[in-house]
Design an enzyme around this catalytic site. Structure first.
Site, PDB file in Angstrom:
ATOM      1  N   ASP A   1       0.853  -1.187   0.000  1.00 37.72           N
ATOM      2  CA  ASP A   1       0.000   0.000   0.000  1.00 37.72           C
ATOM      3  C   ASP A   1       0.892   1.242   0.000  1.00 37.72           C
ATOM      4  OD1 ASP A   1       0.986   0.110   2.648  1.00 37.72           O
ATOM      5  OD2 ASP A   1      -0.757  -0.970   3.380  1.00 37.72           O
TER       6      ASP A   1
ATOM      7  N   ASP B   1       1.663   4.985   1.636  1.00 38.48           N
ATOM      8  CA  ASP B   1       1.407   5.937   2.707  1.00 38.48           C
ATOM      9  C   ASP B   1       1.909   7.308   2.286  1.00 38.48           C
ATOM     10  OD1 ASP B   1       0.341   3.993   4.499  1.00 38.48           O
ATOM     11  OD2 ASP B   1       2.378   3.289   4.862  1.00 38.48           O
TER      12      ASP B   1
ATOM     13  N   ASP C   1       9.901   4.388  13.159  1.00 36.31           N
ATOM     14  CA  ASP C   1      10.561   3.296  13.878  1.00 36.31           C
ATOM     15  C   ASP C   1      11.966   2.970  13.348  1.00 36.31           C
ATOM     16  OD1 ASP C   1       9.331   2.277  11.594  1.00 36.31           O
ATOM     17  OD2 ASP C   1       8.230   0.695  12.619  1.00 36.31           O
TER      18      ASP C   1
END
Ligand code: ATP
Ligand code: MG
Length: 410
Positions: free
Chosen positions: A32, A34, A112
């Site tokens: 996907d 983002d 992260d």
């Protein structure tokens, strides 16, 4: 592209970020896309008609294009004092909410792993990197941004993400990060159970379940997710447990590779089978009826597990059916096998039995009997149920009373 250009036209910044940039750089097709922007959620909504704002812990916009959803997030800021919005952090350092907005560079430091903090700029087709992500990306290294212990404590799910990405990308978790995982694995106990369910699905239903499982065990994360299963695996008394689960996961990977569907209930039934089986065995040894023992134990194991991982009810009900059909599959005389064939979960229960038999935990002759029974003609089926077939168990139980019933059916 539409989302990026539309935001640009409205005078906002807009970048692709995260997994899609990371995967595109490796030549993979992203799962996907983002998008990240300096527009606030309400401003994003004002730009797109087909837009919905979601999430409390992490508020963002979903832009809908038919079946496709593009996630659009606002740059996250570094701390409460400078930024607007709110961030909530628990006493243990866990971030409960993160809605402080900031600049692109601040946003990068909030992410992260370094390889997840790469921004693709449509304006000049460049990749913007504030954290050394490109270097780690070429070296195949998964490295937390900042202090590893602090970043794992802020969000312990990052430990699961580390394993997931390492396996999927074939990257190595940097030793400074990896070393913390076994020590902090227990922090997963405080994560809301629905989030862990989603993570487990991503971990084990993405085509790399076998390797992921091994890594999760290696880092002591598996026991934090499935304590009762880990206990069985650690004992490995009869050498069966590890084999069965590994085989089930292997089958899951295989099916995904062949573009066949996999069901969460089958996966979770396999994950929790060892505790169910061993606990049911103990009850049967103590004198309980086998079907009753499986019924009771199934409910207990699930009740304890859902406190940690929120297995949806539709999934757990089906898991129980698959488990409870296992002792019933051992009854192959008379009309029972015919009835079982029409059970909506027969196929899954049979597949489960075959898997058990292949790993030496169930009687291979019993599995074979069911395989033959399904393809046999009517007359042969009748004969098989009359004799009790060739399965070991039924031979010793050969008794008279069922015979007339079968004859009557004929
Ligand atoms: P994939 O979608 O392939 O599973 P991804 O990296 O895109 O991988 P997402 O969960 O879609 O993962 O998150 C998108 C991006 O958001 C990540 O790349 C990362 O930059 C950031 N992110 C997601 N979860 C966290 C987290 N728990 N802590 C910090 N940053 C995160
Ligand atoms: Mg993603």
């Amino acid at each position: 592209m539409k989302v990026l250009y539309r935001l640009r036209k409205a005078d906002y910044q807009a970048y692709l970020v995260g997994g899609c940039v990371r995967d595109l750089l490796l030549g993979y097709e992203p799962k996907d896309f983002d998008v990240v922007t300096d527009a606030h959620p309400e401003q994003i909504r004002a730009v797109f008609r087909n837009c919905r704002l979601i999430g409390r812990r992490f508020r963002l916009a979903h832009v809908h294009f038919g079946h496709e959803i593009v996630e659009v997030a606002t740059f996250r800021g570094l701390n409460n004092e400078d930024g607007e919005g709110d961030r909530q952090q628990g006493r243990d350092g866990r971030i409960l909410r993160d809605n402080v907005y900031g600049t692109i560079e601040e946003d990068a430091w909030r992410r992260d792993f370094t390889v997840n903090a790469l921004y693709y700029n449509i304006r000049d087709f460049s990749v913007v990197d504030f954290v050394g992500g490109m270097e780690d990306h070429s070296a195949g290294i998964l490295r937390l941004i900042g202090d590893p212990e602090q970043r794992f404590r802020e969000d312990p799910v990052r430990m699961l993400r580390a394993v997931r990405f390492a396996v999927k990308l074939g990257f190595t978790i940097h030793p400074d990060c990896a070393a913390w995982i076994p020590h902090l694995a227990h922090l997963l106990e405080d994560i809301p159970s629905p989030r862990l369910y989603d993570e487990v699905i991503k971990l084990l239903m993405s085509g790399y379940a076998v390797q992921t499982f091994e890594q999760l065990r290696h880092f002591h994360l598996f026991g934090a997710l499935f304590p009762e299963t880990e206990e069985c695996l650690a004992q490995e008394a009869e050498d069966f447990p590890l084999l069965f689960l590994a085989k089930a996961l292997d089958r899951t990977d295989e099916r995904l590779q062949q573009n066949k569907g996999v069901s969460p209930y089958f996966l979770f039934a396999a994950l929790l089978w060892e505790p169910v089986r061993t606990q049911a065995k103990a009850r049967i040894a103590a004198g309980d009826n086998d079907v009753f023992a499986y019924q009771e134990v199934s409910a207990e194991v699930i009740n304890r597990q859902v406190r940690r991982i929120a297995i949806p009810r539709t999934v757990s009900l089906t898991m129980r059916e698959v488990w409870m059909l296992q002792p019933r599959l051992e009854r192959i005389k008379g009309v029972r096998p015919f009835k079982l064939l029409t059970h909506p979960r027969f196929r899954a229960a049979y597949d489960f039995l075959v898997l058990r038999a292949e790993t030496g935990e169930a009687d291979p002759e019993l599995a074979d009997w069911w395989t033959r029974f399904q393809s046999a003609g009517e007359a042969e089926q009748k004969a098989m149920t009359r004799e009790g077939g060739t399965a070991r168990r039924s031979r010793s139980r050969r008794r008279g009373p069922r015979k007339p019933r079968v004859t009557r059916d004929a």
